[in-house]
Design an enzyme around this catalytic site. Structure first.
Site: not given
Length: 147
Positions: A53, A81, A84
């Site tokens: 990402e 996560c 990100c």
């Protein structure tokens, strides 16, 4: 939601696995065009922030020559996560489609749920579970081979 974009993200995840990276792939679409694609490169670049990402955000902002990706749509094979998710909020991504849920490390529908915090200034639309079985199987098989 276009399955072709998630298929491209899965391809990027498979490429990451072949390089020995955790198989996560992402595609950033803007105005119905794939602007950036990447798979994880944490090990290769010795960079803990080199998640798929983050790499597509960096590439898309470079290509579009703009610091925010308003109108951008992200397709990613795993729930982003917290790091990100925060970066995606700062990038002003319009919508996120992700594949496998991540109860241990996710930051959107699990864990800290970044977009639900009052301090989060931009909340993209989120749809999880896209091609979930394929995305989850890729991760499961990768980690089984590592053990």
């Amino acid at each position: 939601m276009s399955s072709k974009w998630m298929d491209l993200a899965l391809e990027q995840a498979k490429n990451a696995a072949e390089r020995g990276e955790v198989p996560v792939g992402a595609v950033l679409v803007h105005n119905d065009q794939a602007i950036a694609m990447a798979g994880n490169r944490v090990e290769e670049l010795a960079d803990p922030t080199a998640h798929a990402e983050i790499l597509v955000i960096r590439e898309a902002t470079r290509v579009l020559k703009m610091p925010r990706l308003v109108g951008g749509i992200l397709y990613v094979t795993l729930e982003p996560c917290p790091m990100c998710a925060t970066a995606l909020s700062f990038a002003r991504i319009k919508r996120i489609y992700y594949g496998a849920f991540d109860p241990k490390g996710g930051g959107i529908d699990h864990g800290p749920r970044i977009f639900e915090h009052s301090t989060c200034h931009h909340r993209p639309e989120v749809v999880g579970g896209i091609l979930e079985q394929e995305c989850a199987a890729l991760l499961r098989n990768f980690f089984m081979e590592k053990r």
